[in-house]
Design a protein around this motif. Structure first.
Motif, short mmCIF file in Angstrom:
data_model
loop_
_atom_site.label_atom_id
_atom_site.label_comp_id
_atom_site.label_asym_id
_atom_site.label_seq_id
_atom_site.Cartn_x
_atom_site.Cartn_y
_atom_site.Cartn_z
N SER B 112 0.86 -1.18 0.00
CA SER B 112 0.00 0.00 0.00
C SER B 112 0.90 1.23 0.00
O SER B 112 1.12 1.85 1.03
CB SER B 112 -0.90 -0.03 1.24
OG SER B 112 -1.72 1.11 1.25
N PRO B 113 1.42 1.57 -1.20
CA PRO B 113 2.40 2.66 -1.30
C PRO B 113 1.88 3.95 -0.67
O PRO B 113 2.64 4.72 -0.07
CB PRO B 113 2.57 2.83 -2.81
CG PRO B 113 2.17 1.52 -3.40
CD PRO B 113 1.11 0.98 -2.50
N ILE B 114 0.56 4.17 -0.77
CA ILE B 114 0.00 5.41 -0.25
C ILE B 114 0.16 5.51 1.26
O ILE B 114 0.24 6.60 1.84
CB ILE B 114 -1.49 5.54 -0.69
CG1 ILE B 114 -1.85 7.01 -0.85
CG2 ILE B 114 -2.42 4.85 0.27
CD1 ILE B 114 -3.16 7.23 -1.57
N THR B 143 -2.83 -14.17 0.38
CA THR B 143 -3.22 -12.79 0.72
C THR B 143 -4.71 -12.64 0.44
O THR B 143 -5.30 -13.45 -0.28
CB THR B 143 -2.43 -11.78 -0.14
OG1 THR B 143 -2.60 -12.12 -1.52
CG2 THR B 143 -0.95 -11.82 0.19
N ASN B 144 -5.32 -11.61 1.01
CA ASN B 144 -6.76 -11.42 0.84
C ASN B 144 -7.10 -11.00 -0.59
O ASN B 144 -6.32 -10.31 -1.24
CB ASN B 144 -7.28 -10.36 1.80
CG ASN B 144 -7.23 -10.85 3.24
OD1 ASN B 144 -7.59 -11.98 3.52
ND2 ASN B 144 -6.78 -9.99 4.15
N PRO B 145 -8.27 -11.40 -1.09
CA PRO B 145 -8.67 -11.04 -2.46
C PRO B 145 -9.20 -9.61 -2.54
O PRO B 145 -10.29 -9.38 -3.02
CB PRO B 145 -9.76 -12.07 -2.78
CG PRO B 145 -10.32 -12.46 -1.47
CD PRO B 145 -9.24 -12.29 -0.45
N THR B 146 -8.40 -8.67 -2.07
CA THR B 146 -8.73 -7.25 -2.21
C THR B 146 -7.76 -6.67 -3.23
O THR B 146 -6.84 -7.37 -3.67
CB THR B 146 -8.50 -6.51 -0.88
OG1 THR B 146 -7.13 -6.71 -0.50
CG2 THR B 146 -9.39 -7.07 0.22
N ILE B 147 -7.95 -5.42 -3.62
CA ILE B 147 -7.05 -4.82 -4.60
C ILE B 147 -5.61 -4.85 -4.09
O ILE B 147 -4.69 -5.28 -4.78
CB ILE B 147 -7.48 -3.37 -4.93
CG1 ILE B 147 -8.82 -3.41 -5.66
CG2 ILE B 147 -6.43 -2.65 -5.76
CD1 ILE B 147 -9.41 -2.04 -5.94
N GLU B 148 -5.42 -4.44 -2.84
CA GLU B 148 -4.07 -4.43 -2.29
C GLU B 148 -3.51 -5.84 -2.11
O GLU B 148 -2.34 -6.08 -2.35
CB GLU B 148 -4.08 -3.70 -0.93
CG GLU B 148 -4.31 -2.21 -1.08
CD GLU B 148 -4.70 -1.55 0.22
OE1 GLU B 148 -5.13 -2.27 1.15
OE2 GLU B 148 -4.59 -0.31 0.32
N GLY B 149 -4.39 -6.75 -1.70
CA GLY B 149 -3.97 -8.14 -1.54
C GLY B 149 -3.55 -8.75 -2.87
O GLY B 149 -2.59 -9.53 -2.94
#
Lengths: 198, 198
Positions: B112-114, B143-149
């Motif tokens: 999460s670069p932000i 990892t979780n199936p989210t955008i960041e994951g």
């Protein structure tokens, strides 16, 4: 938990909290470790301090860390009204919901001979002595409307009569916002029988 | 709470627990004081001990009070399989739900670069060094199936490729017991696209 025995012990210890099962305890432990270690340290300190220092008020028996609780020590409260509740949490409920500005007496239980809870355990001698002081003009009986609470209310009424103090009881009936359709039969029957003229 | 300042402080301190609001905190404090003072003392001790002593495993980064966590130190676990998860709680979920007997690597976050979370913060140098040891034959990306994951999974896949280690990803699709009607569109579209021959 295979990784850390201490973490497993923390999760187990958290289960002493009411309504906290294995899953919530896990979530709490991980949350504290990951995100709020200082909050956890503060909680730890307050738990120890509270358990060691909080006892009961010598006058009204509610929880207090001083011999006389802040409410009993407050000279601004009406000294003629005394509200009797079963537990400190009931006292808090009355205090938060109503504009009551009198004093309290906390039974720390209710009559239950089968559990060995009699007049002595409820501090009724202390209550009788308080009524005998002659300052109280109304004893507001706010025990719960359960069988044991009603038996306790009956005994409190007798004690008030002996001291020639007027005893009152909280009104029972249909809760505000309640719908008749969903009220239990006992409450509805009581409310019907206790109807009053508009 | 008018009776006891210390009680009010305890109630406030309990609110650091996730999912505990004013009302639950009250109920917990009263419960502990009335019925479980020894449990509260034990909880207090475990909280302090856990917050002070639990750090991270030097090998897999999960929570551990010893330099090497119990799972990494366990010689009975398969040393060829390495499952990468975002957090210790995900590790626990995999451990409890599956029969997995390999090792773990815990990112303690996701790309999460932000938020300033890059490869270094996720310990990916440690992971690359571990893969370079040559013992691991499969890197299971959980990892979780989210955008960041998903972004994290993509990077992990590259790292595995560099070390010539086979990377696998947990299957995504309709949850068992789920009804198509109530599944979110993204999951349903993915499940439809990933259909396989029976």
């Amino acid at each position: 938990m295979s990784g850390s025995p201490l973490l497993a012990e923390l999760i187990d210890a958290l289960r002493c909290l009411p309504g906290v099962g294995a899953k919530s305890a896990q979530r709490m432990a991980f949350h504290l470790l990951e995100r709020d270690r200082s909050g956890a340290q503060r909680l730890s300190a307050k738990l120890t301090e509270a358990m060691q220092r909080i006892g009961n008020c010598t006058r009204c028996r509610t929880f207090s860390e001083t011999p006389l609780c802040a409410l009993c020590a407050n000279s601004g409260r009406d000294r003629q009204l005394l509200c009797v509740v079963e537990s400190p949490v009931d006292q808090l409920a009355v205090e938060q919901a109503t504009g009551y500005r009198g004093q309290y007496f906390v039974l720390l239980g209710r009559l239950s001979p089968i559990d060995g809870v009699g007049p002595r355990e409820l501090g009724l001698d202390l209550l009788a002595a308080r009524l005998a002081e002659g300052e109280i003009s109304e004893l507001i009986i706010a025990t719960n409307p359960t069988i044991e609470g009603e038996a306790t209310a009956h005994l409190l009424n007798q004690i008030a009569a002996q001291a020639s103090v007027r005893a009152t009881r909280l009104a029972h009936g249909v809760p505000l916002g309640g719908e008749l359709e969903f009220i239990d039969r006992g409450t509805l029957a009581h409310a019907f029988g206790s109807r009053h003229t508009l």
